[in-house]
Design a protein around this motif. Structure first.
Motif, mmCIF file in Angstrom:
data_model
loop_
_atom_site.group_PDB
_atom_site.id
_atom_site.type_symbol
_atom_site.label_atom_id
_atom_site.label_comp_id
_atom_site.label_asym_id
_atom_site.label_seq_id
_atom_site.Cartn_x
_atom_site.Cartn_y
_atom_site.Cartn_z
ATOM 1 N N TYR A 11 0.811 -1.219 0.000
ATOM 2 C CA TYR A 11 0.000 0.000 0.000
ATOM 3 C C TYR A 11 0.847 1.273 0.000
ATOM 4 O O TYR A 11 0.311 2.377 -0.086
ATOM 5 C CB TYR A 11 -0.957 0.006 1.196
ATOM 6 C CG TYR A 11 -1.820 -1.229 1.233
ATOM 7 C CD1 TYR A 11 -2.766 -1.473 0.235
ATOM 8 C CD2 TYR A 11 -1.661 -2.185 2.235
ATOM 9 C CE1 TYR A 11 -3.526 -2.628 0.241
ATOM 10 C CE2 TYR A 11 -2.434 -3.338 2.251
ATOM 11 C CZ TYR A 11 -3.360 -3.549 1.247
ATOM 12 O OH TYR A 11 -4.124 -4.688 1.259
ATOM 13 N N ALA A 57 -3.770 -3.943 7.831
ATOM 14 C CA ALA A 57 -3.826 -4.306 6.402
ATOM 15 C C ALA A 57 -5.265 -4.317 5.894
ATOM 16 O O ALA A 57 -5.534 -3.859 4.774
ATOM 17 C CB ALA A 57 -3.155 -5.653 6.164
ATOM 18 N N ASP A 58 -6.194 -4.820 6.705
ATOM 19 C CA ASP A 58 -7.604 -4.809 6.305
ATOM 20 C C ASP A 58 -8.090 -3.383 6.066
ATOM 21 O O ASP A 58 -8.827 -3.121 5.113
ATOM 22 C CB ASP A 58 -8.488 -5.458 7.372
ATOM 23 C CG ASP A 58 -8.493 -6.970 7.306
ATOM 24 O OD1 ASP A 58 -7.884 -7.538 6.382
ATOM 25 O OD2 ASP A 58 -9.104 -7.583 8.199
ATOM 26 N N GLN A 61 -6.583 -1.781 2.770
ATOM 27 C CA GLN A 61 -6.895 -2.402 1.484
ATOM 28 C C GLN A 61 -7.839 -1.567 0.617
ATOM 29 O O GLN A 61 -7.939 -1.801 -0.585
ATOM 30 C CB GLN A 61 -7.453 -3.805 1.668
ATOM 31 C CG GLN A 61 -8.844 -3.869 2.255
ATOM 32 C CD GLN A 61 -9.314 -5.289 2.445
ATOM 33 O OE1 GLN A 61 -8.855 -6.198 1.765
ATOM 34 N NE2 GLN A 61 -10.234 -5.489 3.370
#
Length: 142
Positions: A11, A57-58, A61
């Motif tokens: 990301y 991370a979730d 995203q």
């Protein structure tokens, strides 16, 4: 911290700062989360040790889905701050603004503490989401 980098490095092209700077702020957030979790249920006990993969991370995203014009974000029922706070950390130093709505007073205190300690451009409102719709607290662009 190396494993943490690998969790979020995909990301990095969307961050407004270096991967290292974002990772440092996320780790500070994780430390605050662990500290406050002892007295306030912010995330599931089973996922606290997986904060980088299950929460950070979730939350990040969605970055590839955002448009350049997207600047104001609303997070209803913010709880432990996901996804708004990791996104605010990713966009730190930019004009992106996040409004977090949370009715639980202790969680509001936690969210404000994280925002203050990390210098994030967020507004935390201690209110129910149905009150926000009537009050005009929500940003014009969501």
């Amino acid at each position: 911290m190396l494993d943490c980098y690998s969790t979020i490095e995909r990301y990095a092209p969307y961050f407004t700062r270096s991967l290292a700077e974002v990772a440092v702020d996320l780790e500070s957030y994780a430390q605050l989360l662990r500290k406050w979790q002892a007295v306030q249920n912010l995330v599931s006990r089973e996922t606290l040790d997986e904060v980088w993969t299950r929460h950070f991370a979730d939350s990040l995203q969605v970055l590839p889905l955002l448009k350049a014009a997207d600047r104001a974000f609303l997070d209803l029922g913010s709880g432990g701050g996901f996804p708004a706070l990791p996104l605010a950390i990713a966009f730190k130093g930019s004009p992106h603004h996040f409004t977090l709505i949370e009715p639980n007073g202790r969680k509001v205190s936690f969210l404000r503490t994280v925002a203050r300690e990390l210098g994030l451009l967020v507004t935390v409102e201690g209110a129910r989401s149905d009150h926000v719709a009537r009050s005009g607290l929500a940003p014009a662009i969501v």
